[in-house]
Design a protein around this motif. Structure first.
Motif, PDB file in Angstrom:
ATOM      1  N   ASN A  78       0.809  -1.221   0.000  1.00 22.95           N
ATOM      2  CA  ASN A  78       0.000   0.000   0.000  1.00 22.95           C
ATOM      3  C   ASN A  78       0.841   1.268   0.000  1.00 22.95           C
ATOM      4  O   ASN A  78       0.399   2.313  -0.479  1.00 22.95           O
ATOM      5  CB  ASN A  78      -0.929  -0.002   1.224  1.00 22.95           C
ATOM      6  N   SER A 122      -8.437  -2.265   2.365  1.00 25.95           N
ATOM      7  CA  SER A 122      -7.238  -2.162   1.523  1.00 25.95           C
ATOM      8  C   SER A 122      -6.134  -3.093   1.998  1.00 25.95           C
ATOM      9  O   SER A 122      -5.231  -3.443   1.229  1.00 25.95           O
ATOM     10  CB  SER A 122      -6.725  -0.718   1.516  1.00 25.95           C
ATOM     11  N   GLY A 128      -6.315  -2.927  -2.220  1.00 21.29           N
ATOM     12  CA  GLY A 128      -5.646  -1.637  -2.161  1.00 21.29           C
ATOM     13  C   GLY A 128      -5.141  -1.179  -3.520  1.00 21.29           C
ATOM     14  O   GLY A 128      -5.193   0.018  -3.839  1.00 21.29           O
TER      15      GLY A 128
END
Length: 422
Positions: A188, A394, A406
């Protein structure tokens, strides 16, 4: 190397001599520990000389300083058990080592010990009485510290049938099998980099021909290669980058001591603080995601803590041993892989006759009405697809391709059209 431990519950019976010798030979044991032998010192030397003359034997009446292996028996006396946490906090805790322990849980957290991945029987103790009074229990365990797991990531234990004892013997398989290449997994923290969307768009806009599903997955493959290079360029060795940024900041601040009003040094300090903070945030995000840790503050742990958790999760995913259809146990990465391949070749590599579908039987049961049927096959709108996607966490586990929710959320404006076609 194979290390075994067995609570033999008394070793003064000739039958048990034979059982242990057979176990050593059949399983090709390198190191064997026998617990609760109840053998006196004067008799131990006779048994060793007569039955195990070709083995190097160390008993609790002697000491050996050339090898560190702890085989711990949890004494029935609570006062005696309280001495064990002190013993485990010797300098040995900084080495790679593992323990086979009985009824011992209190000191695991302080000594950073976790269960080694084990297969075989679940209940390792039975009192061998009748069905009314029989007791099954999980007492025997194999524990390892982060140093051992890091050194031997493919190590695992296998609990076997107890035989003539009340306890099951445990065989620990330690090998230096080559590590499997790390698979791609979306991070992420990439989405926060200013070049991230440009990198994704350049890979995604590759012209392709074919069905929507084919084009979608081919574009995912292109993005995967692009993001792998992107990671190496901006995020690889993140902990080392953090240390380097910190060293540069400390050096700049050291120079400021001798020249505290230098405009260039003041400006450099600001830039270095921003760079260090950014890299520190990236490190925390990457390590916490890999360790699958949620709701934790940066001040609560160090990178060493994260790496220990990551190592533990990786080890728990190891399939150290597996039985084939003949009941034979295969251990080690190469042998386990070959057994899996052979199983699915036998399962899927042959044609067989299938039973035709009985449509009359299906129609005689409950079926959906016309209105519900049309609702089930109606076209789903892009808005519904987007709402479903953005409702996902996510940090949820990625699919087999390595892309998590994500990624799709962060690159939605680029991939939305192709995503909705699929």
């Amino acid at each position: 190397m194979k290390i075994a431990s067995w609570n033999i519950r008394g070793f003064n019976c000739p039958l048990k001599y034979s059982e242990v010798k057979d176990y050593l030979v059949v399983n090709k044991i390198d190191i064997m520990a026998l617990l609760e032998t109840r053998v006196k010192e004067h008799k131990a030397s006779k048994i060793i000389k007569k039955k195990f003359s070709n083995w190097h034997v160390v008993n609790h009446h002697e000491s050996c300083s050339t090898f560190h292996l702890s085989i711990v028996y949890g004494c029935n006396d609570p006062l005696d058990r309280h001495r064990l946490p002190v013993l485990l906090q010797l300098p040995l805790q900084n080495l790679g080592w593992c323990l086979d322990m009985l009824d011992f849980n209190d000191c695991l957290a302080s000594c950073h010990l976790d269960d080694l991945t084990c297969t075989g029987v679940d209940m390792t103790l039975t009192n061998k009485q009748d069905s009314v009074t029989r007791v099954w229990s999980k007492l025997d365990r194999v524990l390892a510290n982060p140093g051992f797991i890091s050194s031997f990531p493919n190590a695992f234990g296998h609990f076997q049938e107890p035989g003539i004892s009340d306890h099951s013997p445990v065989l620990v398989h330690v090998s230096h099998d080559k590590k499997v290449a790390k698979r791609f997994s979306f991070l992420n923290s990439w989405a926060g980099h200013p070049d991230y969307l440009q990198t994704v768009k350049a890979a995604w806009d590759t012209p392709l021909e074919g069905s929507p599903m084919y084009c979608f997955f081919q574009k995912l493959k292109s993005v995967k290669h692009a993001l792998t290079h992107f990671h190496k360029q901006h995020f690889s060795n993140i902990s080392q980058r953090v240390e380097s940024a910190k060293d540069a900041l400390v050096e700049c601040q050291h120079n400021l001591v001798s020249n505290p009003f230098s405009d260039s040094l003041i400006q450099e300090e600001r830039l270095l603080i921003a760079e260090y903070t950014k890299l520190k945030d990236h490190e925390f995000s990457i390590l916490s995601q890999r360790a699958k840790i949620k709701d934790i503050q940066d001040s609560d742990c160090s990178s060493k803590y994260f790496f220990a958790k990551i190592s533990k999760r990786t080890h728990q995913q190891v399939i150290g041993g597996i039985h084939d259809h003949h009941g034979k146990l295969h251990m080690g990465f190469s042998s386990v892989s070959a057994t899996f391949n052979q199983y699915y070749q036998d399962l899927l590599g042959h044609s067989s006759t299938t039973t035709p579908l009985d449509t009359d039987f299906i129609s005689s049961g409950a079926v959906v009405n016309s209105s519900d049927g049309h609702f089930l096959i109606r076209e789903i709108s892009p808005a519904e697809i987007r709402d479903a996607l953005f409702s996902m966490d996510s940090n949820s586990s990625p699919g087999i391709d390595g892309f998590s929710a994500g990624f799709f959320k962060s690159a939605w404006n680029i991939i939305a059209k192709d995503f909705c076609k699929v």
